[in-house]
Write an enzyme that holds these catalytic residues in place. Structure first.
Site, PDB file in Angstrom:
ATOM      1  N   ASP A 118       0.787  -1.249   0.000  1.00 55.23           N
ATOM      2  CA  ASP A 118       0.000   0.000   0.000  1.00 55.23           C
ATOM      3  C   ASP A 118       0.819   1.298   0.000  1.00 55.23           C
ATOM      4  O   ASP A 118       0.519   2.221   0.767  1.00 55.23           O
ATOM      5  CB  ASP A 118      -0.964   0.007   1.203  1.00 55.23           C
ATOM      6  CG  ASP A 118      -2.010  -1.102   1.139  1.00 55.23           C
ATOM      7  OD1 ASP A 118      -1.962  -1.904   0.199  1.00 55.23           O
ATOM      8  OD2 ASP A 118      -2.857  -1.157   2.041  1.00 55.23           O
ATOM      9  N   ASP A 124      -4.515  -0.780  -1.906  1.00 54.09           N
ATOM     10  CA  ASP A 124      -5.813  -0.618  -1.257  1.00 54.09           C
ATOM     11  C   ASP A 124      -6.736   0.015  -2.299  1.00 54.09           C
ATOM     12  O   ASP A 124      -6.366   1.031  -2.907  1.00 54.09           O
ATOM     13  CB  ASP A 124      -5.615   0.300  -0.028  1.00 54.09           C
ATOM     14  CG  ASP A 124      -6.560  -0.008   1.108  1.00 54.09           C
ATOM     15  OD1 ASP A 124      -6.845  -1.196   1.372  1.00 54.09           O
ATOM     16  OD2 ASP A 124      -7.023   0.961   1.764  1.00 54.09           O
ATOM     17  N   HIS A 161     -17.389   2.883   0.538  1.00 51.55           N
ATOM     18  CA  HIS A 161     -17.004   1.597   1.141  1.00 51.55           C
ATOM     19  C   HIS A 161     -17.418   1.527   2.612  1.00 51.55           C
ATOM     20  O   HIS A 161     -17.385   2.535   3.330  1.00 51.55           O
ATOM     21  CB  HIS A 161     -15.486   1.406   1.012  1.00 51.55           C
ATOM     22  CG  HIS A 161     -15.034   0.036   1.371  1.00 51.55           C
ATOM     23  ND1 HIS A 161     -14.419  -0.260   2.566  1.00 51.55           N
ATOM     24  CD2 HIS A 161     -15.132  -1.137   0.691  1.00 51.55           C
ATOM     25  CE1 HIS A 161     -14.142  -1.562   2.597  1.00 51.55           C
ATOM     26  NE2 HIS A 161     -14.559  -2.112   1.465  1.00 51.55           N
ATOM     27  N   LYS A 163      -7.006  -4.921  -3.021  1.00 49.21           N
ATOM     28  CA  LYS A 163      -7.781  -5.426  -1.882  1.00 49.21           C
ATOM     29  C   LYS A 163      -8.703  -4.342  -1.347  1.00 49.21           C
ATOM     30  O   LYS A 163      -8.455  -3.154  -1.523  1.00 49.21           O
ATOM     31  CB  LYS A 163      -6.836  -5.942  -0.802  1.00 49.21           C
ATOM     32  CG  LYS A 163      -5.867  -4.892  -0.321  1.00 49.21           C
ATOM     33  CD  LYS A 163      -4.863  -5.474   0.656  1.00 49.21           C
ATOM     34  CE  LYS A 163      -3.974  -4.402   1.206  1.00 49.21           C
ATOM     35  NZ  LYS A 163      -4.701  -3.314   1.894  1.00 49.21           N
ATOM     36  N   CYS A 165      -2.116  -2.981   7.547  1.00 49.37           N
ATOM     37  CA  CYS A 165      -1.986  -3.850   6.374  1.00 49.37           C
ATOM     38  C   CYS A 165      -0.677  -4.641   6.351  1.00 49.37           C
ATOM     39  O   CYS A 165      -0.672  -5.805   5.956  1.00 49.37           O
ATOM     40  CB  CYS A 165      -2.186  -3.034   5.109  1.00 49.37           C
ATOM     41  SG  CYS A 165      -3.906  -2.466   4.983  1.00 49.37           S
TER      42      CYS A 165
HETATM   43  C1  VGL Z   1      -4.764   0.512   5.659  1.00 51.99           C
HETATM   44  C2  VGL Z   1      -6.390   1.324   7.030  1.00 51.99           C
HETATM   45  C3  VGL Z   1      -7.319   1.235   6.029  1.00 51.99           C
HETATM   46  C4  VGL Z   1      -3.327   0.137   5.498  1.00 51.99           C
HETATM   47  C5  VGL Z   1      -5.680   0.405   4.641  1.00 51.99           C
HETATM   48  O1  VGL Z   1      -2.824   0.112   4.358  1.00 51.99           O
HETATM   49  O2  VGL Z   1      -2.668  -0.135   6.536  1.00 51.99           O
HETATM   50  N1  VGL Z   1      -5.130   0.956   6.857  1.00 51.99           N
HETATM   51  N2  VGL Z   1      -6.951   0.772   4.836  1.00 51.99           N
HETATM   52 ZN    ZN Z   2      -8.348   0.890   3.244  1.00 51.40          ZN
END
Ligand code: VGL
Ligand code: ZN
Length: 212
Positions: free
Chosen positions: A16, A54, A60, A114, A159
């Site tokens: 991410d 992400d 969402h 994801k 993540c």
């Molecule tokens: C993430 C919160 C929501 C991450 C992704 O990449 O850690 N955290 N979506």
């Molecule tokens: Zn997210």
């Protein structure tokens, strides 16, 4: 410190590294863009590079804005259990969902997206937060004969951490590269994630231990 020499059965998994998680983004991780330089060096050292992205539809279910009275960084009860509510972030196709402009992403052989199912969030690169829906990554790695995973990116306590733990439970050796990762750290979530990673068998190291 153990020296790690990347070989043909090792993969670098970059989690991410997107604009919304970097300073100025919708869900900025403190100092998140400091991961870019070490990750770019790592990308040069590994034969196999995999990215996650992400990738949420607008509205969402993990967005506070989708819940009446929902506050960012609060909790909601999802059908699969407690779920943190986030500011709107990484909406499919928006600049916030794009990779950081300086990330050397072109070498990546796979991008796992994801969080695209409206009703389920997905922190882990392996399975969604319902702990049932696989992303397909474990199957890909197994079919390709990749057995040791080096992880870096954002955020260590969400993540990256969940991906590292699930990597171990799927039978992979997992090394977390701490200097190439940064945390959100909500209410002690970084310490909790590190304890959970250690208990799962994740090895902690840094990018300068990678000898290539
Ligand atoms: C993430 C919160 C929501 C991450 C992704 O990449 O850690 N955290 N979506
Ligand atoms: Zn997210």
């Amino acid at each position: 410190m153990t020296d790690f020499t990347p070989g043909p059965t090792d993969a670098l998994i970059v989690i991410d590294m997107q604009n919304d998680f970097c300073p100025g983004g919708a869900l900025a991780v403190p100092d998140g863009d400091a991961c870019v330089a070490p990750i770019n060096r790592l990308i040069g050292q590994f034969e196999h590079v995999i990215l996650t992205q992400d990738w949420h539809p607008a509205g969402h279910s993990s967005f506070a804005s989708a819940h009446e009275g929902g506050a960012p960084f609060g909790l909601t009860e999802a059908p699969y259990g407690p779920q943190v509510l986030w500011p709107d972030h990484c909406v499919q196709g928006t600049p916030g969902a794009a990779f950081h402009k300086d990330l050397a992403w072109t070498k990546a052989e796979l991008v796992i997206r994801k969080g695209f199912r409206p009703a389920i969030d997905s922190y882990s690169a392996f399975q969604e937060n319902d702990k049932q829906t696989p992303t397909g990554l474990a199957g890909y790695l197994k079919e390709r004969g990749l057995t040791r995973l080096f992880m870096a990116g954002l955020a260590t306590d969400f993540c990256v951490g969940w991906s590292a733990i699930d990597g171990c439970s799927n039978g992979f050796d997992v090394v977390l590269l701490e200097d190439a990762s940064r945390a959100i750290d909500l209410d002690g979530s970084l310490a909790a994630a590190k304890d959970a990673m250690a208990a799962a068998g994740v090895v902690f190291s840094t990018s300068d231990a990678i000898a290539a």
